[in-house]
Write a protein that holds these residues in place. Sequence first.
Motif, PDB file in Angstrom:
ATOM      1  N   ARG A  91       0.870  -1.175   0.000  1.00  0.00           N
ATOM      2  CA  ARG A  91       0.000   0.000   0.000  1.00  0.00           C
ATOM      3  C   ARG A  91       0.914   1.234   0.000  1.00  0.00           C
ATOM      4  N   VAL A  92       1.010   1.891  -1.141  1.00  0.00           N
ATOM      5  CA  VAL A  92       1.995   2.964  -1.302  1.00  0.00           C
ATOM      6  C   VAL A  92       1.289   4.312  -1.400  1.00  0.00           C
ATOM      7  N   ARG A  93       1.794   5.270  -0.635  1.00  0.00           N
ATOM      8  CA  ARG A  93       1.303   6.643  -0.722  1.00  0.00           C
ATOM      9  C   ARG A  93       2.456   7.533  -1.155  1.00  0.00           C
ATOM     10  N   LEU A  94       2.227   8.277  -2.230  1.00  0.00           N
ATOM     11  CA  LEU A  94       3.274   9.136  -2.766  1.00  0.00           C
ATOM     12  C   LEU A  94       2.962  10.579  -2.396  1.00  0.00           C
ATOM     13  N   TRP A  95       3.964  11.290  -1.893  1.00  0.00           N
ATOM     14  CA  TRP A  95       3.797  12.712  -1.587  1.00  0.00           C
ATOM     15  C   TRP A  95       4.513  13.532  -2.662  1.00  0.00           C
ATOM     16  N   ALA A  96       3.799  14.511  -3.210  1.00  0.00           N
ATOM     17  CA  ALA A  96       4.409  15.415  -4.197  1.00  0.00           C
ATOM     18  C   ALA A  96       3.946  16.831  -3.888  1.00  0.00           C
ATOM     19  N   ARG A  97       4.736  17.813  -4.354  1.00  0.00           N
ATOM     20  CA  ARG A  97       4.341  19.201  -4.093  1.00  0.00           C
ATOM     21  C   ARG A  97       3.540  19.777  -5.253  1.00  0.00           C
ATOM     22  N   ASP A  98       3.589  19.087  -6.393  1.00  0.00           N
ATOM     23  CA  ASP A  98       2.979  19.626  -7.608  1.00  0.00           C
ATOM     24  C   ASP A  98       1.550  19.071  -7.762  1.00  0.00           C
ATOM     25  N   VAL A  99       0.581  19.983  -7.725  1.00  0.00           N
ATOM     26  CA  VAL A  99      -0.830  19.569  -7.750  1.00  0.00           C
ATOM     27  C   VAL A  99      -1.165  18.831  -9.055  1.00  0.00           C
ATOM     28  N   ALA A 100      -0.599  19.292 -10.151  1.00  0.00           N
ATOM     29  CA  ALA A 100      -0.894  18.644 -11.442  1.00  0.00           C
ATOM     30  C   ALA A 100      -0.408  17.192 -11.433  1.00  0.00           C
ATOM     31  N   THR A 101       0.738  16.952 -10.803  1.00  0.00           N
ATOM     32  CA  THR A 101       1.269  15.577 -10.700  1.00  0.00           C
ATOM     33  C   THR A 101       0.343  14.721  -9.847  1.00  0.00           C
ATOM     34  N   ILE A 102      -0.097  15.276  -8.728  1.00  0.00           N
ATOM     35  CA  ILE A 102      -0.990  14.529  -7.825  1.00  0.00           C
ATOM     36  C   ILE A 102      -2.290  14.181  -8.546  1.00  0.00           C
ATOM     37  N   ASP A 103      -2.865  15.169  -9.224  1.00  0.00           N
ATOM     38  CA  ASP A 103      -4.122  14.934  -9.961  1.00  0.00           C
ATOM     39  C   ASP A 103      -3.940  13.860 -11.025  1.00  0.00           C
ATOM     40  N   ALA A 104      -2.841  13.951 -11.757  1.00  0.00           N
ATOM     41  CA  ALA A 104      -2.618  12.988 -12.847  1.00  0.00           C
ATOM     42  C   ALA A 104      -2.490  11.571 -12.297  1.00  0.00           C
ATOM     43  N   ILE A 105      -1.788  11.422 -11.169  1.00  0.00           N
ATOM     44  CA  ILE A 105      -1.623  10.075 -10.584  1.00  0.00           C
ATOM     45  C   ILE A 105      -2.966   9.548 -10.091  1.00  0.00           C
ATOM     46  N   ASN A 106      -3.714  10.391  -9.361  1.00  0.00           N
ATOM     47  CA  ASN A 106      -4.968   9.913  -8.756  1.00  0.00           C
ATOM     48  C   ASN A 106      -6.097   9.742  -9.775  1.00  0.00           C
ATOM     49  N   ARG A 107      -6.150  10.645 -10.753  1.00  0.00           N
ATOM     50  CA  ARG A 107      -7.282  10.640 -11.682  1.00  0.00           C
ATOM     51  C   ARG A 107      -6.994   9.805 -12.933  1.00  0.00           C
ATOM     52  N   ASP A 108      -5.793  10.008 -13.496  1.00  0.00           N
ATOM     53  CA  ASP A 108      -5.493   9.363 -14.796  1.00  0.00           C
ATOM     54  C   ASP A 108      -4.522   8.188 -14.647  1.00  0.00           C
ATOM     55  N   HIS A 109      -4.047   7.956 -13.430  1.00  0.00           N
ATOM     56  CA  HIS A 109      -3.061   6.887 -13.191  1.00  0.00           C
ATOM     57  C   HIS A 109      -1.872   7.024 -14.157  1.00  0.00           C
ATOM     58  N   SER A 110      -1.356   8.245 -14.175  1.00  0.00           N
ATOM     59  CA  SER A 110      -0.190   8.513 -15.026  1.00  0.00           C
ATOM     60  C   SER A 110       0.605   9.672 -14.413  1.00  0.00           C
ATOM     61  N   ASN A 111       1.834   9.838 -14.886  1.00  0.00           N
ATOM     62  CA  ASN A 111       2.644  10.994 -14.515  1.00  0.00           C
ATOM     63  C   ASN A 111       3.293  11.499 -15.803  1.00  0.00           C
ATOM     64  N   PRO A 112       2.496  12.215 -16.618  1.00  0.00           N
ATOM     65  CA  PRO A 112       2.962  12.553 -17.971  1.00  0.00           C
ATOM     66  C   PRO A 112       4.206  13.430 -17.997  1.00  0.00           C
ATOM     67  N   ARG A 113       4.414  14.219 -16.907  1.00  0.00           N
ATOM     68  CA  ARG A 113       5.583  15.108 -16.905  1.00  0.00           C
ATOM     69  C   ARG A 113       6.880  14.320 -16.742  1.00  0.00           C
ATOM     70  N   TYR A 114       6.855  13.300 -15.909  1.00  0.00           N
ATOM     71  CA  TYR A 114       8.104  12.607 -15.597  1.00  0.00           C
ATOM     72  C   TYR A 114       8.203  11.186 -16.165  1.00  0.00           C
ATOM     73  N   LEU A 115       7.057  10.532 -16.375  1.00  0.00           N
ATOM     74  CA  LEU A 115       7.092   9.183 -16.967  1.00  0.00           C
ATOM     75  C   LEU A 115       6.052   9.116 -18.088  1.00  0.00           C
ATOM     76  N   PRO A 116       6.273   9.882 -19.149  1.00  0.00           N
ATOM     77  CA  PRO A 116       5.259   9.952 -20.211  1.00  0.00           C
ATOM     78  C   PRO A 116       4.968   8.576 -20.818  1.00  0.00           C
ATOM     79  N   GLY A 117       3.669   8.320 -21.028  1.00  0.00           N
ATOM     80  CA  GLY A 117       3.269   7.079 -21.688  1.00  0.00           C
ATOM     81  C   GLY A 117       3.180   5.882 -20.768  1.00  0.00           C
ATOM     82  N   MET A 118       3.473   6.056 -19.488  1.00  0.00           N
ATOM     83  CA  MET A 118       3.491   4.933 -18.550  1.00  0.00           C
ATOM     84  C   MET A 118       2.161   4.859 -17.794  1.00  0.00           C
ATOM     85  N   ALA A 119       1.493   3.701 -17.889  1.00  0.00           N
ATOM     86  CA  ALA A 119       0.243   3.509 -17.131  1.00  0.00           C
ATOM     87  C   ALA A 119       0.596   3.089 -15.713  1.00  0.00           C
TER      88      ALA A 119
END
Length: 328
Positions: free
Chosen positions: A29-57
């Motif tokens: 059970r992993v919880r990731l902390w980030a300061r960037d709201v767009a990164t948090i939204d992308a992980i929680n909503r789209d299950h992706s991190n397009p800024r740092y790991l583009p194309g990765m589900a």
Amino acid sequence: MSTAPRIAVLGGGAWGTALAQTLTVAGNRVRLWARDVATIDAINRDHSNPRYLPGMALHPDLTAFDDLSAALDGAECVLSVVPAQTTAAVLSQVRHVIASGVPIVLCAKGIEAGTGRLMSDVAQAILPSNPPAALSGPSFAADVAASLPTAVTVAALDTDTAARLAVFLSTPTLRCYSSDDLVGVEVGGALKNVLAIAAGAVVGAGLGASAQAALVTRGFVELRRIAASFGARPETLMGLSGLGDLMLTCGSGQSRNFAYGRTIGRGEPIDGLPLAEGVATAGIARRIAQERGIDAPITESVAMILDRTITVREAVSNLLARPLKSES
Ligand SMILES: NC(=O)C1=CN([C@@H]2O[C@H](COP(=O)(O)OP(=O)(O)OC[C@H]3O[C@@H](n4cnc5c(N)ncnc54)[C@H](OP(=O)(O)O)[C@@H]3O)[C@@H](O)[C@H]2O)C=CC1
Ligand SMILES: O=C(CO)COP(=O)(O)O
């Protein structure tokens, strides 16, 4: 309710996300902390991190938080995966929310530029009640996130803690070996980044694969000399976090440090290139070598190239013109 281990990952960049992904895929059970709201939204909503790991589900169970207390709630282990130069700032925020005794695993590969402290020194100063550990070895974030196999070293101050964490953090595709040479693992990971810049510069300047191999080999001699001055054990540098990571990053354009050096070697602008930890570590590594009387001409050359004091070709000429001596 799930009894799977709970792990907190600090940092929503490429490596933090990749480690969080492989640990989640393995059932933690992993919880990731980030300061960037767009990164948090992308992980929680789209299950992706397009800024740092583009194309990765990413795994849908991986959740991201902007609140440190929520991210660390119930964590049995905390991974610090922000860059070396910002680790102190992040751990200072963590101090108020981390439970005593929870290990802090340092995943940045660098030396603090202003102080010369290793990441474990930083952690021990800020979090004296949390055992420090380090995770280091040949592991590109994109590979680990894609469940491609590799092996790394997890080091702590004692063998029991190291062995326990190595088991805890191993996944079906990330094999963690253990070591009680914490300093050796950290110094190898930090200095290989400086050498990767050197290797990239040689390739970028078109000096050939022979020069690349010679430079990396002689650079490895320097790495071992500097590491010995920290009290590292020689065999640690021959392992995954030393030679293993050197082989990876000094030979692949996938390495941001290698790519940074290659750009300089080509004479192209470096603006906008992604984080290359070796840039901040080169200057402090040069200073440490000078203060300790260690012969480290390649490390020194990288620092001077980054300072714009010399060009890549001048650095190579200087290295070739040095007095001949025994190979050791
Ligand atoms: N990428 C890789 O393949 C590997 C990297 N490493 C090491 O891991 C470390 C991190 O690298 P990596 O993840 O790739 O770097 P990235 O540049 O991909 O990401 C860095 C992350 O750190 C965050 N960050 C920076 N400063 C702060 C701060 N003060 N507070 C909170 N968050 C902060 C950034 O946030 P924001 O987005 O908001 O700027 C970003 O999410 C480095 O030391 C690197 O050498 C180790 C092995 C593999
Ligand atoms: O440390 C790494 C792989 O082990 C990543 O290297 P770069 O930071 O140079 O991309």
